[in-house]
Design a protein around this motif. Structure first.
Motif, mmCIF file in Angstrom:
data_model
loop_
_atom_site.group_PDB
_atom_site.id
_atom_site.type_symbol
_atom_site.label_atom_id
_atom_site.label_comp_id
_atom_site.label_asym_id
_atom_site.label_seq_id
_atom_site.Cartn_x
_atom_site.Cartn_y
_atom_site.Cartn_z
ATOM 1 N N SER A 227 0.852 -1.184 0.000
ATOM 2 C CA SER A 227 0.000 0.000 0.000
ATOM 3 C C SER A 227 0.884 1.229 0.000
ATOM 4 C CB SER A 227 -0.940 0.005 1.221
ATOM 5 O OG SER A 227 -0.182 0.003 2.425
ATOM 6 N N VAL A 228 0.315 2.345 -0.381
ATOM 7 C CA VAL A 228 1.079 3.575 -0.499
ATOM 8 C C VAL A 228 1.113 4.302 0.845
ATOM 9 C CG1 VAL A 228 0.551 3.854 -2.942
ATOM 10 C CG2 VAL A 228 -0.975 4.851 -1.240
ATOM 11 N N TRP A 229 2.023 5.253 0.947
ATOM 12 C CA TRP A 229 2.125 6.075 2.153
ATOM 13 C C TRP A 229 0.899 6.974 2.257
ATOM 14 C CZ3 TRP A 229 4.490 6.873 6.605
ATOM 15 C CH2 TRP A 229 4.399 8.115 7.204
ATOM 16 N N GLY A 230 0.287 6.999 3.440
ATOM 17 C CA GLY A 230 -0.905 7.785 3.671
ATOM 18 C C GLY A 230 -2.184 6.977 3.595
ATOM 19 N N SER A 231 -2.060 5.669 3.412
ATOM 20 C CA SER A 231 -3.260 4.832 3.363
ATOM 21 C C SER A 231 -3.749 4.420 4.750
ATOM 22 C CB SER A 231 -2.963 3.571 2.536
ATOM 23 O OG SER A 231 -1.875 2.841 3.089
ATOM 24 N N TRP A 232 -3.063 4.820 5.801
ATOM 25 C CA TRP A 232 -3.451 4.447 7.172
ATOM 26 C C TRP A 232 -3.279 5.668 8.061
ATOM 27 C CZ3 TRP A 232 -0.669 3.117 11.902
ATOM 28 C CH2 TRP A 232 -1.481 2.461 12.840
ATOM 29 N N TRP A 233 -4.193 5.832 9.039
ATOM 30 C CA TRP A 233 -4.179 6.994 9.931
ATOM 31 C C TRP A 233 -4.504 6.550 11.339
ATOM 32 C CZ3 TRP A 233 -3.148 12.121 10.308
ATOM 33 C CH2 TRP A 233 -3.762 12.843 11.316
ATOM 34 N N LYS A 234 -3.651 6.959 12.308
ATOM 35 C CA LYS A 234 -3.884 6.624 13.702
ATOM 36 C C LYS A 234 -3.120 7.600 14.575
ATOM 37 C CE LYS A 234 -3.741 2.883 17.085
ATOM 38 N NZ LYS A 234 -3.304 1.499 17.365
ATOM 39 N N ASP A 235 -3.813 8.076 15.605
ATOM 40 C CA ASP A 235 -3.203 8.985 16.591
ATOM 41 C C ASP A 235 -2.540 10.188 15.900
ATOM 42 O OD1 ASP A 235 -4.034 7.253 18.519
ATOM 43 O OD2 ASP A 235 -2.115 6.187 18.645
ATOM 44 N N HIS A 236 -3.259 10.772 14.941
ATOM 45 C CA HIS A 236 -2.790 11.975 14.245
ATOM 46 C C HIS A 236 -1.485 11.734 13.495
ATOM 47 C CE1 HIS A 236 -5.856 14.330 16.335
ATOM 48 N NE2 HIS A 236 -5.498 13.703 17.436
ATOM 49 N N GLN A 237 -1.312 10.529 12.975
ATOM 50 C CA GLN A 237 -0.111 10.201 12.212
ATOM 51 C C GLN A 237 -0.498 9.378 10.991
ATOM 52 O OE1 GLN A 237 2.617 8.232 14.875
ATOM 53 N NE2 GLN A 237 3.516 10.158 15.589
ATOM 54 N N TRP A 238 0.175 9.664 9.857
ATOM 55 C CA TRP A 238 -0.035 8.887 8.641
ATOM 56 C C TRP A 238 0.908 7.689 8.629
ATOM 57 C CZ3 TRP A 238 -4.185 9.849 5.865
ATOM 58 C CH2 TRP A 238 -4.713 11.131 5.838
ATOM 59 N N GLY A 239 0.555 6.683 7.861
ATOM 60 C CA GLY A 239 1.390 5.495 7.782
ATOM 61 C C GLY A 239 0.964 4.586 6.648
ATOM 62 N N TYR A 240 1.520 3.368 6.680
ATOM 63 C CA TYR A 240 1.204 2.340 5.684
ATOM 64 C C TYR A 240 0.122 1.418 6.242
ATOM 65 C CZ TYR A 240 5.593 3.806 3.493
ATOM 66 O OH TYR A 240 6.601 4.534 2.916
ATOM 67 N N LYS A 241 -0.871 1.090 5.435
ATOM 68 C CA LYS A 241 -1.957 0.224 5.874
ATOM 69 C C LYS A 241 -1.514 -1.235 5.975
ATOM 70 C CE LYS A 241 -6.752 -0.979 4.787
ATOM 71 N NZ LYS A 241 -7.858 -0.777 3.813
ATOM 72 N N CYS A 242 -0.547 -1.649 5.150
ATOM 73 C CA CYS A 242 -0.147 -3.057 5.113
ATOM 74 C C CYS A 242 0.569 -3.483 6.385
ATOM 75 C CB CYS A 242 0.741 -3.318 3.899
ATOM 76 S SG CYS A 242 2.173 -2.210 3.795
ATOM 77 N N CYS A 243 1.355 -2.609 7.003
ATOM 78 C CA CYS A 243 2.108 -2.961 8.205
ATOM 79 C C CYS A 243 1.836 -2.006 9.364
ATOM 80 C CB CYS A 243 3.601 -3.018 7.911
ATOM 81 S SG CYS A 243 4.263 -1.463 7.253
ATOM 82 N N GLN A 244 1.034 -0.957 9.127
ATOM 83 C CA GLN A 244 0.669 0.017 10.154
ATOM 84 C C GLN A 244 1.892 0.701 10.770
ATOM 85 O OE1 GLN A 244 -1.982 -1.732 13.030
ATOM 86 N NE2 GLN A 244 -3.534 -2.303 11.489
ATOM 87 N N GLN A 245 2.863 1.027 9.938
ATOM 88 C CA GLN A 245 4.039 1.764 10.394
ATOM 89 C C GLN A 245 3.859 3.246 10.057
ATOM 90 O OE1 GLN A 245 8.013 0.225 10.124
ATOM 91 N NE2 GLN A 245 7.266 -1.594 9.032
ATOM 92 N N THR A 246 4.315 4.081 10.969
ATOM 93 C CA THR A 246 4.197 5.528 10.785
ATOM 94 C C THR A 246 5.513 6.171 10.396
ATOM 95 O OG1 THR A 246 4.595 5.833 13.157
ATOM 96 C CG2 THR A 246 2.286 5.684 12.414
ATOM 97 N N VAL A 247 6.532 5.374 10.122
ATOM 98 C CA VAL A 247 7.832 5.887 9.693
ATOM 99 C C VAL A 247 7.904 5.756 8.178
ATOM 100 C CG1 VAL A 247 10.336 5.691 9.882
ATOM 101 C CG2 VAL A 247 8.893 5.219 11.867
ATOM 102 N N ARG A 248 8.044 6.874 7.492
ATOM 103 C CA ARG A 248 8.058 6.838 6.028
ATOM 104 C C ARG A 248 9.349 6.211 5.507
ATOM 105 N NH1 ARG A 248 6.209 11.848 2.110
ATOM 106 N NH2 ARG A 248 5.881 10.596 0.230
#
Length: 362
Positions: A227-248
């Motif tokens: 998935s692309v960067w910005g496909s997941w959002w949690k605690d006011h942070q963007w991330g990857y939906k596939c692994c739920q990481q917020t580090v670009r």
């Protein structure tokens, strides 16, 4: 014939000149008649021009006119016509503006300024001024050859740029003026598909709505992500939906990374709860009462108000004696004993130099 004194007579000189002129006329007549386009009127006009140029060469200046020509100020005798300057012999405006241009031979001096080489020279001066303002070391009067060469190179580069821009536009958008024949598939192309539109021109059915595309690259996956960067959002942070990481630009860890992150979060919450349960409430800080002089007051210290009042009176008397030495007594008794009331009275009467209201205390 020559006379006895060695000079020619006037009649002989006139005869010799007329003979020479006749020979010159026959010579030019033979030259003109050798031309296949010869006509009698053309010959007469050429002979007249030849004689006029021959006998008037060196005698005419640029401001002088031939006697057969009409003067500028006589072309239009109207008082409100073009102005004539007799000092410079110039008439800038057209004296006959309503006359047919094909029938008049003089249209004013301003006509010469905007035609022929005068216009080119004007454009050359303007180009030299503009080039000098933009930082080029060029001067029309100091180096005219350099200015003209620079102007010629400028025109060549301008034409090249214009043609290059034209070719680029035609290459991008095409040229409708060309005789290129459209393909047969486009001319005879037909379809059974039916498309329905509403009143605003929007497609209702019959064709899928095309999603607008961005000018940036889309659906580009890096570092094993799905998935692309910005496909997941949690605690006011963007991330990857596939692994739920917020580090670009981090490497994808998949479902294992999600489970490890959840376990770490649960462990951190448990540790925080255990620490809060084991911690004791901090003891309340006792507020210490300070004396007037700034030192701590013992718990068992009690000041007598009557003794404090007497100590304040003694302190006032002592200060009056210090201000006026005539009131000091001869028999002075010195007492080394200082009670807490005396110390409190001294501290209360002492002048605090840092106090902004010290001048209003006494």
């Amino acid at each position: 014939m020559a006379t006895a004194s060695g000079t020619y007579s006037l009649s002989v000189l006139i005869s010799a000149i007329s003979t020479w002129l006749r020979l010159q006329s026959l010579k030019h007549q033979r030259k003109w008649k050798s031309d296949p386009n010869y006509t009698k009127s053309w010959y007469d006009r050429g002979a007249k021009t030849f004689h006029a140029d021959k006998y008037r060469k060196g005698a005419c200046e640029k401001n002088l006119r031939i006697r057969e020509d009409t003067a500028k100020y006589l072309l239009n005798l109207d008082v409100n016509s073009a102005h004539y300057d007799p000092k410079t012999r110039s008439m800038r405006e057209d004296p006959l503006p309503d006359t047919d241009p094909n029938e008049k031979f003089y249209t004013g001096d301003n006509h010469n300024r905007v035609s022929g080489q005068a216009l080119e020279f004007k454009q050359l001066n303007i180009h030299a001024w503009e080039a000098f303002e933009k930082g080029h070391d060029v001067h029309m009067q100091a180096a005219p050859s350099q200015a003209e060469l620079l102007y010629k190179s400028f025109k060549i580069n301008k034409e090249k740029l214009k043609s290059q821009t034209k070719d680029t536009i035609m290459e991008k958008y095409g040229n409708a003026a060309t005789e290129e024949v459209l393909p047969r598939e486009l001319l005879l192309g037909q379809s059974e598909r039916e498309v329905e539109y509403d009143r605003a021109g929007r497609i209702i059915r019959g064709q899928e709505t095309a999603l607008p595309k961005s000018k940036y690259e889309e659906d580009v996956y890096i570092n094993n992500h799905t998935s692309v960067w910005g496909s997941w959002w949690k605690d006011h942070q963007w991330g990857y939906k596939c692994c739920q990481q917020t580090v670009r630009n981090s490497y994808c860890t998949g479902a294992a990374g999600i489970e490890a992150a959840e376990a770490a979060a649960d462990l951190m919450k448990a540790n925080i709860a255990r620490k809060e349960a084991t911690e004791e409430a901090p003891a309340a800080a006792e507020e210490k009462r300070l004396a007037t002089w700034g030192s701590e007051v013992p718990d068992d210290l009690v000041l007598d108000q009557e003794k404090l009042a007497e100590a304040l009176k003694k302190e006032d008397e002592r200060r009056r004696e210090e201000r006026d030495e005539r009131k000091r007594k001869y028999n002075v008794k010195w007492n080394d004993e200082v009670t807490p009331e005396d110390m409190e009275a001294y501290r209360m009467k002492r002048v605090h130099h840092d106090d902004p209201m010290k001048d209003f205390l006494h």
